[in-house]
Design a protein around this motif. Sequence first.
Motif, PDB file in Angstrom:
ATOM      1  N   THR A  85       0.907  -0.810  -0.486  1.00 50.90           N
ATOM      2  CA  THR A  85       0.080  -0.276   0.172  1.00 50.90           C
ATOM      3  C   THR A  85       0.502   1.178   0.166  1.00 50.90           C
ATOM      4  N   GLN A  86       1.931   0.783   1.161  1.00 47.81           N
ATOM      5  CA  GLN A  86       2.527   2.352   0.880  1.00 47.81           C
ATOM      6  C   GLN A  86       3.844   2.604  -0.558  1.00 47.81           C
ATOM      7  N   ASP A  87       3.864   1.857  -1.331  1.00 52.95           N
ATOM      8  CA  ASP A  87       4.362   1.743  -2.797  1.00 52.95           C
ATOM      9  C   ASP A  87       3.297   2.166  -3.113  1.00 52.95           C
ATOM     10  N   ALA A  88       2.292   1.982  -3.734  1.00 50.38           N
ATOM     11  CA  ALA A  88       1.019   2.359  -4.626  1.00 50.38           C
ATOM     12  C   ALA A  88       0.575   3.975  -4.017  1.00 50.38           C
ATOM     13  N   ILE A  89       0.679   4.417  -3.001  1.00 52.04           N
ATOM     14  CA  ILE A  89       0.553   5.505  -2.487  1.00 52.04           C
ATOM     15  C   ILE A  89       1.357   6.781  -2.671  1.00 52.04           C
ATOM     16  N   ARG A  90       3.039   6.217  -2.816  1.00 47.14           N
ATOM     17  CA  ARG A  90       4.454   6.485  -3.658  1.00 47.14           C
ATOM     18  C   ARG A  90       3.888   7.038  -5.209  1.00 47.14           C
ATOM     19  N   GLU A  91       2.991   5.849  -5.883  1.00 46.24           N
ATOM     20  CA  GLU A  91       3.308   5.420  -7.031  1.00 46.24           C
ATOM     21  C   GLU A  91       2.315   6.310  -7.207  1.00 46.24           C
ATOM     22  N   LEU A  92       1.041   7.401  -6.626  1.00 43.96           N
ATOM     23  CA  LEU A  92      -0.166   7.820  -6.910  1.00 43.96           C
ATOM     24  C   LEU A  92       0.243   9.433  -6.651  1.00 43.96           C
ATOM     25  N   GLU A  93       1.834   9.347  -6.010  1.00 48.03           N
ATOM     26  CA  GLU A  93       1.634  10.814  -5.467  1.00 48.03           C
ATOM     27  C   GLU A  93       2.876  11.460  -6.869  1.00 48.03           C
ATOM     28  N   THR A  94       3.243  10.221  -7.767  1.00 49.53           N
ATOM     29  CA  THR A  94       4.064  10.947  -8.754  1.00 49.53           C
ATOM     30  C   THR A  94       3.263  11.198  -9.869  1.00 49.53           C
ATOM     31  N   LYS A  97      -0.440  17.006 -11.506  1.00 49.39           N
ATOM     32  CA  LYS A  97      -1.141  17.282 -10.566  1.00 49.39           C
ATOM     33  C   LYS A  97      -2.827  17.135 -10.884  1.00 49.39           C
ATOM     34  N   GLY A  98      -3.330  17.349 -12.325  1.00 49.57           N
ATOM     35  CA  GLY A  98      -4.014  17.328 -12.955  1.00 49.57           C
ATOM     36  C   GLY A  98      -5.645  16.369 -12.513  1.00 49.57           C
ATOM     37  N   GLU A  99      -4.353  14.545 -12.569  1.00 49.01           N
ATOM     38  CA  GLU A  99      -4.727  13.485 -13.145  1.00 49.01           C
ATOM     39  C   GLU A  99      -5.880  13.392 -10.873  1.00 49.01           C
ATOM     40  N   PRO A 100      -6.948  13.584 -11.263  1.00 51.44           N
ATOM     41  CA  PRO A 100      -7.950  12.771 -10.414  1.00 51.44           C
ATOM     42  C   PRO A 100      -8.510  11.820  -9.756  1.00 51.44           C
ATOM     43  N   PHE A 101      -8.130  10.652 -10.138  1.00 51.98           N
ATOM     44  CA  PHE A 101      -8.624   9.616  -9.604  1.00 51.98           C
ATOM     45  C   PHE A 101      -7.104   9.329  -8.456  1.00 51.98           C
ATOM     46  N   SER A 102      -6.170   9.920  -8.860  1.00 51.78           N
ATOM     47  CA  SER A 102      -4.668   9.444  -8.117  1.00 51.78           C
ATOM     48  C   SER A 102      -5.041  10.402  -6.587  1.00 51.78           C
ATOM     49  N   LYS A 103      -6.078  11.100  -7.176  1.00 53.75           N
ATOM     50  CA  LYS A 103      -6.172  12.858  -5.460  1.00 53.75           C
ATOM     51  C   LYS A 103      -7.014  11.958  -4.989  1.00 53.75           C
ATOM     52  N   ILE A 104      -7.691  11.260  -5.717  1.00 58.56           N
ATOM     53  CA  ILE A 104      -9.128  10.371  -4.534  1.00 58.56           C
ATOM     54  C   ILE A 104      -8.377   9.904  -3.705  1.00 58.56           C
ATOM     55  N   ALA A 105      -7.047   8.887  -4.374  1.00 53.84           N
ATOM     56  CA  ALA A 105      -7.315   7.920  -3.565  1.00 53.84           C
ATOM     57  C   ALA A 105      -6.037   8.838  -1.938  1.00 53.84           C
ATOM     58  N   LEU A 106      -5.344   9.685  -2.556  1.00 53.38           N
ATOM     59  CA  LEU A 106      -4.239  10.259  -2.212  1.00 53.38           C
ATOM     60  C   LEU A 106      -5.276  11.038  -1.080  1.00 53.38           C
ATOM     61  N   GLU A 131     -16.659   6.482   8.928  1.00 52.01           N
ATOM     62  CA  GLU A 131     -17.123   7.517   8.415  1.00 52.01           C
ATOM     63  C   GLU A 131     -15.627   8.591   7.914  1.00 52.01           C
ATOM     64  N   PHE A 132     -14.865   8.628   8.631  1.00 52.28           N
ATOM     65  CA  PHE A 132     -13.872   9.522   8.574  1.00 52.28           C
ATOM     66  C   PHE A 132     -13.629   9.970   6.642  1.00 52.28           C
ATOM     67  N   VAL A 133     -13.187   7.908   6.351  1.00 52.13           N
ATOM     68  CA  VAL A 133     -12.425   7.488   5.549  1.00 52.13           C
ATOM     69  C   VAL A 133     -14.010   8.566   4.524  1.00 52.13           C
ATOM     70  N   ASP A 134     -14.951   7.943   4.857  1.00 49.98           N
ATOM     71  CA  ASP A 134     -16.084   8.343   3.736  1.00 49.98           C
ATOM     72  C   ASP A 134     -16.196   9.699   3.728  1.00 49.98           C
ATOM     73  N   ARG A 135     -15.930  10.207   4.261  1.00 50.45           N
ATOM     74  CA  ARG A 135     -16.074  12.352   4.954  1.00 50.45           C
ATOM     75  C   ARG A 135     -15.110  12.460   3.275  1.00 50.45           C
ATOM     76  N   ALA A 136     -13.328  11.908   3.534  1.00 53.21           N
ATOM     77  CA  ALA A 136     -12.898  12.399   3.019  1.00 53.21           C
ATOM     78  C   ALA A 136     -13.540  12.194   1.601  1.00 53.21           C
ATOM     79  N   LEU A 137     -13.078  11.498   0.815  1.00 55.68           N
ATOM     80  CA  LEU A 137     -13.587  10.152  -0.317  1.00 55.68           C
ATOM     81  C   LEU A 137     -14.858  11.425  -1.462  1.00 55.68           C
ATOM     82  N   ARG A 138     -16.064  11.790  -0.314  1.00 55.09           N
ATOM     83  CA  ARG A 138     -17.154  13.243  -0.428  1.00 55.09           C
ATOM     84  C   ARG A 138     -16.281  14.086  -1.239  1.00 55.09           C
TER      85      ARG A 138
END
Length: 249
Positions: A85-94, A97-106, A131-138
């Motif tokens: 999961t940590q490697d996946a998050i680091r890949e998302l950070e790369t 800036k305008g890529e939306p799916f990575s920003k949602i996951a981050l 509930e905390f994750v749900d609010r952030a995702l919304r």
Amino acid sequence: MFLQTPAPSDAAQSLGGNSNAEAMKQMGFANLAHGFDWLGWVVFVTLVVMSFLSWYFIIANTIRNGLVKSRADGVINGFWNNPSTQDAIRELETQPKGEPFSKIALDAASAVAHHQQANKGGLAESLSRSEFVDRALRQAVARESLRLEGGQTLLATVGSAAPFVGLLGTVWGIYHALIGIAASGNASMSAVAGPVGEALIMTAIGLFTAIPALLAFNFFNRSNRVIFARFDEFAHDLHDFFATGSRVE
């Protein structure tokens, strides 16, 4: 004896034909600006600005939506197929800036990290991780959806308003034609050609401005709905993963 009206001579017919031909030349776009008054210029400049802005957003949204769709599968599959999961998050950070799916996951990952840090305080007691994750995702989905809708309001406005702006120029051109008839005392082609040409060209410019904007609005509206559906699907999977620790198939 009956008096016969003399037939027009060939010279008179030729003169009238040449006069009409010269009058028709005044209906071209090259002579349009010469007959503009202040209202004509306002209508013309408004239509030109509307057309420029609509084409700007048409081109920009086409490129943006194309990039989002082309990268979506790579970002989503790259996240789920990564064993760490940590490697996946680091890949998302790369990702750009305008890529939306990575920003949602981050945002979801950031919400989990924030919840864990606050686990010792009262936050965990008042708000569960789910509930905390749900609010952030919304919030993330709403933010990225709003970004994709940029320019849609302008396209809808141009598509609905440009024909009426052109119609204003048309009515004004016909009004000028009637004024010309009244001033000259006749309805000859030379008296009305310029104003009528102005009216017809204003109608055409209004339609050429409105039709691309209206077609683009409908196209992007459909395209965005497809992307929004993928946002919701990805957000639901992320919620299950970060809330329970595993993806629910």
